[in-house]
Design an enzyme around this catalytic site. Structure first.
Site, mmCIF file in Angstrom:
data_model
loop_
_atom_site.group_PDB
_atom_site.id
_atom_site.type_symbol
_atom_site.label_atom_id
_atom_site.label_comp_id
_atom_site.label_asym_id
_atom_site.label_seq_id
_atom_site.Cartn_x
_atom_site.Cartn_y
_atom_site.Cartn_z
ATOM 1 N N GLN A 131 0.822 -1.206 0.000
ATOM 2 C CA GLN A 131 0.000 0.000 0.000
ATOM 3 C C GLN A 131 0.856 1.256 0.000
ATOM 4 O O GLN A 131 2.054 1.203 0.246
ATOM 5 C CB GLN A 131 -0.935 0.005 1.223
ATOM 6 N N TYR A 160 -10.475 5.234 19.053
ATOM 7 C CA TYR A 160 -10.552 4.128 18.110
ATOM 8 C C TYR A 160 -10.008 2.857 18.749
ATOM 9 O O TYR A 160 -10.653 1.798 18.731
ATOM 10 C CB TYR A 160 -9.742 4.453 16.842
ATOM 11 N N ASP A 184 -0.150 0.407 13.480
ATOM 12 C CA ASP A 184 0.159 1.634 14.216
ATOM 13 C C ASP A 184 0.582 1.344 15.652
ATOM 14 O O ASP A 184 1.086 2.221 16.346
ATOM 15 C CB ASP A 184 -1.037 2.584 14.183
ATOM 16 N N ASP A 233 2.294 -12.398 6.493
ATOM 17 C CA ASP A 233 0.954 -12.368 5.911
ATOM 18 C C ASP A 233 0.040 -13.173 6.843
ATOM 19 O O ASP A 233 0.343 -14.310 7.206
ATOM 20 C CB ASP A 233 1.026 -13.003 4.517
ATOM 21 N N CYS A 234 -1.085 -12.610 7.241
ATOM 22 C CA CYS A 234 -1.861 -13.254 8.299
ATOM 23 C C CYS A 234 -2.600 -14.511 7.860
ATOM 24 O O CYS A 234 -2.875 -15.373 8.698
ATOM 25 C CB CYS A 234 -2.806 -12.256 8.954
ATOM 26 N N ASP A 254 -7.933 -5.607 13.040
ATOM 27 C CA ASP A 254 -7.763 -4.197 12.690
ATOM 28 C C ASP A 254 -7.245 -4.078 11.251
ATOM 29 O O ASP A 254 -6.695 -3.065 10.843
ATOM 30 C CB ASP A 254 -6.768 -3.560 13.669
ATOM 31 N N GLU A 331 -15.990 11.980 10.887
ATOM 32 C CA GLU A 331 -17.291 11.371 10.614
ATOM 33 C C GLU A 331 -17.516 10.354 11.722
ATOM 34 O O GLU A 331 -16.572 9.902 12.341
ATOM 35 C CB GLU A 331 -17.324 10.684 9.238
#
Lengths: 343, 343
Positions: A131, A160, A184, A233-234, A254, A331
């Site tokens: 990404q 969050y 994060d 990679d999960c 997440d 939002e």
């Protein structure tokens, strides 16, 4: 590079018959500013003229049938705005669009609304194998993580992390926790404070350096007393866990928001989401809980599609949802925590 | 009335030398769509052309020195967007501006950023003797109260009311409370639940009918077991209270935000704010507390000016502040509760 300011000024006239005098008034002002007018033939779609001024100033005046008058003014940053506020009508002016600037301030919401952030610095930018990763600094939200153009998490967004961990109502002490994604580091940072038996995190990209207010020092090492971070990679790891019979008390996903598209057959994200959900349920203890985020509260069709999917899993689950306000999202993010009790 | 969609598409070319071929590619596309081109003389400020199409479509193509290419497309609502996405460059497209629509969706933040709300209905609109009052419905925030163009309070904003009442840390039971402003009824609604001795509210406009989620039924009557609402200008009433020696345990000022201007000598709002503050302190018991909102966290200069003012009151006060996220504001609102302990 020279960036542009784009001002928009609109007014709807209460009496459309006033249009000609408004146009004449504005023309006079623009001519006084030594702007060169070109009137265009719109084939019956109202009055349209462009005005070219000094220093690359460019102005468009449009008067549409039934009395909508629009003005666009483009000028370079630092140029003074030409005054169009003394022609006897109240124009509705919006903050100028900043176009072509070094730092992009516009990051639309998941439901497609235009919002401007107070971005003042590009902290980090990189294309990973998976990404585009940006970390931008906002004067009020702190560092903001933006993945493929979507605002993901900011320093301001503990709400969050708290929501996706169950809103403070869960007992993590002595429990085994699996975190999918969460690069994060926020979930891991909060979870290790709660004395879990072991937190396993599966992640592909980390934010160790630039999201420090969110992750603390927890990503400085991939291994701690109560946690391990697997940079993998999960999907294959989840499959391996399922084969080995490894079980968790909590799985916190997440990785993926509910896709915006409501056509599962056309969007492979839905297939991925279903695969992760199925594998997660397989490694969850019978009394375990699965937490994940939904998406913007306004995407009611997508959220309904997701709830339908929960009813078609290989084993029955019950679920509840909660709506929270994540400051940097601008939002409401409902179904932020959607926890599915395994039956 | 016909409303306009205004699309903006910008790209910064990595090699400015590519500009001519980009322009030719775009020209070809626009000509295929039977648009009539007018090239303008910008006196050395780059390439600028306008294209007029069918049904009032209007397009602007600008190429500035050093490789900034901007496209503006204005078309009527419902018209299809002309495709400009196959010319070999990735244009950054923002959600279209909706101009001249029946319902205005753009309500800039206190620090001047452009934000679009999901407004779908004008619930109420009125000019009172004091201000323009709008109540607009947002699909995620519920009814939003907008005073003189500023977003004031929405159904989603219990966080605002809780913060200006002291963040849940105060004991209102048996206390005498004075609320200045608060016409949305939120403070009164929450305060009467806490068994106060008496809440006195001074207000000029009420939101009894359309902000029901915020005020409940508390504004249906101006008098209740534990409250009274005085629909009066607060300055003379405060002066009368001070003369009579009437004292309160809490004064909650929901009238005035800290002005955005940092020049007190040029902005009479500062004088008004100081007057209210001085009068409030006069009717506050020695161990009483005064709560008020600050303004957007980004307005650091204004907030600093206000804190300076607190140091110059007729009697010394101490204060603390707290930053909260008010969902519908789309910005952090620090110093939301600024409570001043009378010394």
């Amino acid at each position: 590079i020279m960036a542009l300011r784009h001002y928009t000024l609109d007014v709807r006239l209460s009496a459309p018959a006033d249009s000609p005098s408004i146009v004449r008034g504005l023309q006079t002002i623009f001519q006084e500013q030594e702007m060169t007018e070109t009137v265009h033939n719109t084939e019956g779609h109202g009055y349209l003229a462009t005005f070219i001024g000094k220093n690359g100033r460019f102005l468009i005046l449009r008067v549409l049938s039934q009395g909508l008058v629009t003005i666009d003014l483009q000028c370079s940053e630092g140029d003074d705005l030409a005054h169009v506020d003394h022609v006897g009508v109240a124009f509705r002016g919006l903050p100028a669009l900043r176009r072509g600037a070094d730092v992009d301030r516009y990051w639309p919401t998941a439901d497609g609304r235009l919002v401007e952030y107070d971005i003042d610095e590009v902290v980090y930018e990189q294309d990973s194998d998976y990404q585009n990763i940006k970390i931008l600094h906002s004067s009020q939200f702190g560092n903001i993580l933006i993945l493929n153009g979507d605002v993901n998490m900011a320093d301001s967004d503990l709400a969050y992390t708290q929501a996706i961990m169950g809103g403070g109502r869960e007992q993590y002490a002595g429990k085994e926790v699996l975190v999918l994604g969460g690069g994060d580091g926020g979930i891991l940072h909060e979870a290790v404070k709660l004395k879990p038996k072991m937190v396993t995190m599966l992640v592909i990209d980390g934010c160790r350096k630039h999201m420090r207010k969110t992750c603390g020092d927890v990503l400085d090492s991939l291994q701690g007393d109560f946690y391990q971070v697997l940079v993998e990679d999960c999907v294959p790891v989840l499959k391996k866990f399922a084969e080995e019979g490894k079980m968790f008390d909590y799985v916190i996903n997440d990785l993926t928001a509910v896709p915006i598209s409501t056509a599962p057959e056309e969007d492979s994200t839905w297939e991925f989401l279903r695969l992760i959900l199925d594998l997660s349920i397989k490694v969850l203890r019978p009394d375990g809980k699965y937490f994940t985020q939904g998406n913007c509260a306004n995407l009611t069709d997508s959220l309904q599609e997701y709830e339908g999917l929960l009813g078609r899993l290989s084993c029955p689950v019950s679920f509840s949802k909660e709506v929270v306000c994540v400051p940097s999202y601008m939002e409401l993010y409902p179904s932020q925590t959607r926890h599915c009790n395994y039956l």
